[in-house]
Scaffold this active site. Structure first.
Site, PDB file in Angstrom:
ATOM      1  N   ASP A 133       0.864  -1.168   0.000  1.00 23.34           N
ATOM      2  CA  ASP A 133       0.000   0.000   0.000  1.00 23.34           C
ATOM      3  C   ASP A 133       0.909   1.229   0.000  1.00 23.34           C
ATOM      4  O   ASP A 133       2.115   1.109   0.273  1.00 23.34           O
ATOM      5  CB  ASP A 133      -0.893  -0.040   1.249  1.00 23.34           C
ATOM      6  N   ASP A 135      -0.211   4.887   1.273  1.00 20.28           N
ATOM      7  CA  ASP A 135      -0.456   5.811   2.378  1.00 20.28           C
ATOM      8  C   ASP A 135      -0.256   5.125   3.721  1.00 20.28           C
ATOM      9  O   ASP A 135      -0.876   4.102   4.023  1.00 20.28           O
ATOM     10  CB  ASP A 135      -1.876   6.372   2.288  1.00 20.28           C
ATOM     11  N   ASP A 431      -1.157  -0.853   6.117  1.00 24.20           N
ATOM     12  CA  ASP A 431      -1.327  -0.298   7.460  1.00 24.20           C
ATOM     13  C   ASP A 431      -2.752  -0.394   7.963  1.00 24.20           C
ATOM     14  O   ASP A 431      -3.002  -0.297   9.162  1.00 24.20           O
ATOM     15  CB  ASP A 431      -0.926   1.183   7.458  1.00 24.20           C
TER      16      ASP A 431
END
Length: 617
Positions: A133, A135, A431
């Site tokens: 990912d 961000d 995250d």
């Protein structure tokens, strides 16, 4: 005899001198090693300049369980990290807790050293592709700047779109107030911290702490049967959720003052959530702000692309899968690559085999009808063109025809392009507990790694001398409480037995003696419990003054820790920690243990211990 004594005295003197010199050498060598480690982490590396070929031998943190020793050789790094920028990034972090998300993570000397922790055994030799990912995984955001922009823009939307009072525009955001893993009670305006048994240990209404009795009245009623899931509850399982939690608490406080009479707590949460989501999905404003000066909002990891190349050199495919739109993704990744603000090149894309933006996770993992688009002219004027004919083509043919930069799509498209046969061949690093970790593992069988930047703060606090002393005191009180409870149990059983049999005296002790001893030990137990509560409270406040340890609630694992253990095969603080391990490493988790596994038959049966000790105080 005299000669023997003289030799012994001289021998002792030489030994003392030898150990003194040895201690001095060892101590200085350790300091030298620490200094070398600091320089290797902090020294700026000139663009395209080859560093001195040095070979360092260290134990791989992730492979420590198998005793694997690995050699790591400094490689040529093409990213220039200016030392002044480095110091600026350290000094602009807001707060000790928020600082764990910033550049201090890359300059830490003691405590946490970038270990990758394992919940489920994972053999990297069987992983064909590693995905990331963007961000809060590759790009870590500064809470005191990036989240503040989102917060301020959300305030404007609440006023302009939802009719909230203009006075809220003067409100400020505290990035240190909330932590991940909390739950929002949408119907009551409360923020909760749960343990793994879903026991509400800490609760706030707005910014007012609820007492134990208030918590019991609301959440311990068996008739209500709270599951703490949607639609009544919302888990703050990503760092993006923290500004909306703070904003929600502020609006709850306003409502309690009578300023929002027509809004329920549920409606307030819906307004806050939609306003924050609009800031993230409407990338135009956010992109412009970040593009002006990415260093103000984004933390540049100097080891990121070194780590990605480390994986790619081993033959592992590397892909990027992000919900961010392509234009914003390109701005952020160019900054992480090392380009100056406003300079956009495609150099960074060479590290990835496939790039998918606008993926709409978690829908990407569950809806195989989502259409895949090719990003035309990605570095100029990007447009989207629908990709056709995937079913009749091999993955390599698709990439050769359409390039490697896409938008949208679904997991079947990605599997085809990566040419993998099963989900277990993919390790995905993210995250977000739900969108990145849970859905990819539960629905597709992907292996998962969760990025938890807060690990730096948690472990450094945990290993501090003060916390170690406090934890030791807690353990002593914990076992003291258990011993006193056992003592009370034995006294009570004996007293009841004497009363049932009408026995006035046993081995010189009367029933009144047992009652007196029982009262005395009960008072001791009450004192021990009180001390234990205060010690645990003080210990948790070392981590966060309001919510305590991220992974603990009292002495139990928090519900966040339980989710990490259940769904994250691996977890670490930063994606760049891959550089510490071999791409062919086998991660090994700890053996599972139940309470009865700790029994040892060599331990005496407590029931058969000397009865004369029962009345000892």
């Amino acid at each position: 005899m005299k000669t023997y004594r003289n030799v012994s005295w001289r021998t002792c003197l030489w030994l003392l001198l030898f150990f003194s010199v040895s201690a001095f050498v060892i101590r200085n060598s350790r300091n030298l090693g620490t200094a070398v480690k600091m320089r290797s982490r902090m020294a700026p590396r000139p663009r395209m300049a080859r560093s001195q070929a040095t070979l360092s031998l260290r134990r791989s943190p992730a492979c420590a369980a198998t005793g694997e020793i690995q050699n790591f050789k400094k490689e040529e790094v093409e990213i220039s990290v200016n030392e002044a920028d480095f110091k600026k990034e350290i000094n602009t972090i807001s707060g000790a807790y928020a600082g764990s998300i910033g550049m201090m993570a890359f300059t830490n000397i003691e405590g946490y050293q970038g270990e990758i922790f394992c919940n489920r055994n994972t053999n990297m030799k069987k992983i064909s592709a590693v995905g990331f990912d963007m961000d809060y995984t590759l790009a870590l955001y500064r809470p005191d700047t990036f989240e503040k922009v989102v917060y301020k823009e959300s305030l404007k939307r609440l006023v302009n779109k939802k009719g909230y009072p203009e006075s809220i525009l003067d409100y400020e955001y505290d990035p240190n107030y909330y932590i991940r893993g909390l739950h929002v009670d949408k119907n009551r305006g409360n923020i909760l911290k749960l343990d793994r048994h879903k026991y509400v240990k800490v609760a706030y209404h707005g910014f007012r702490k609820l007492s134990k009795q208030e918590r019991a009245d609301i959440y311990f009623d068996a008739k209500l049967k709270h599951e703490f899931t949607e639609p009544e509850f919302q888990c703050l399982d990503t760092l993006f959720s923290l500004p909306e939690a703070y904003l929600y608490s502020q609006m709850v406080t306003i409502k309690d003052k009578g300023e929002l009479p027509d809004k329920s707590f549920f409606e307030i949460w819906r307004d806050v959530r939609s306003s924050v989501d609009a800031c993230h999905w409407s990338h135009e404003y956010l992109k412009k702000e970040v593009a002006k000066d990415p260093s103000t909002y984004v933390v540049r990891d100097p080891h990121l692309f070194e780590s990605l190349r480390h994986l790619k050199r081993s033959g592992t495919k590397v892909f990027l899968l992000t919900n961010s739109m392509w234009e914003y993704t390109n701005v952020v990744m160019n900054y992480l690559w090392g380009n100056a603000p406003g300079v956009l090149t495609d150099d960074w894309t060479d590290v990835f085999d496939v790039i998918i933006s606008g993926s709409a996770k978690p829908g990407f993992f569950v809806n195989n009808r989502l259409q895949l688009y090719k990003v035309q002219d990605p570095m100029g004027n990007p447009t989207l063109t629908q990709v056709e004919g995937l079913q009749d083509m091999k993955g390599s043919e698709v990439l050769e025809r359409d390039g490697k930069i896409f938008h949208g799509g679904n997991w079947e498209n990605l599997h085809k392009m990566l040419e993998v046969q099963s989900g277990s061949e993919i390790l995905y690093v993210g995250d977000h507990m739900y969108s990145d970790v849970i859905r990819s593992k539960r629905d597709l069988g992907w292996r998962t790694m969760m990025v938890i930047p807060e690990l730096l703060h948690e472990i450094d606090r945990m290993e501090s001398p003060l916390a170690q002393r406090e934890y030791k005191a807690i353990r002593e009180l914990y076992f003291q409480r258990a011993e006193q409870e056992d003592h009370i149990n034995e006294l009570s059983v004996k007293l009841v037995d004497m009363e049932d049999r009408g026995q006035l005296e046993d081995e010189g002790a009367t029933q009144d003696d047992y009652r007196e001893a029982l009262t005395h030990v009960s008072e001791q137990l009450s004192s021990t419990k009180s001390q234990l509560r205060e010690r645990i409270k003080a210990y948790h406040e070392m981590f966060h003054p309001i919510w305590g340890q991220l992974f603990k609630t009292g002495l139990q694992n928090s519900i966040f820790a339980q989710h990490v253990e259940k769904y994250a095969c691996l977890y670490t603080s930063h994606a760049s920690n891959f550089r510490f391990v071999s791409p062919n490493c086998s991660f090994r988790g700890m053996a599972d243990l139940l309470p009865h596994d700790g029994l040892r038959r060599a331990v005496a049966n407590p029931i058969s211990r000397d009865k004369s000790s029962v009345l000892e105080m």
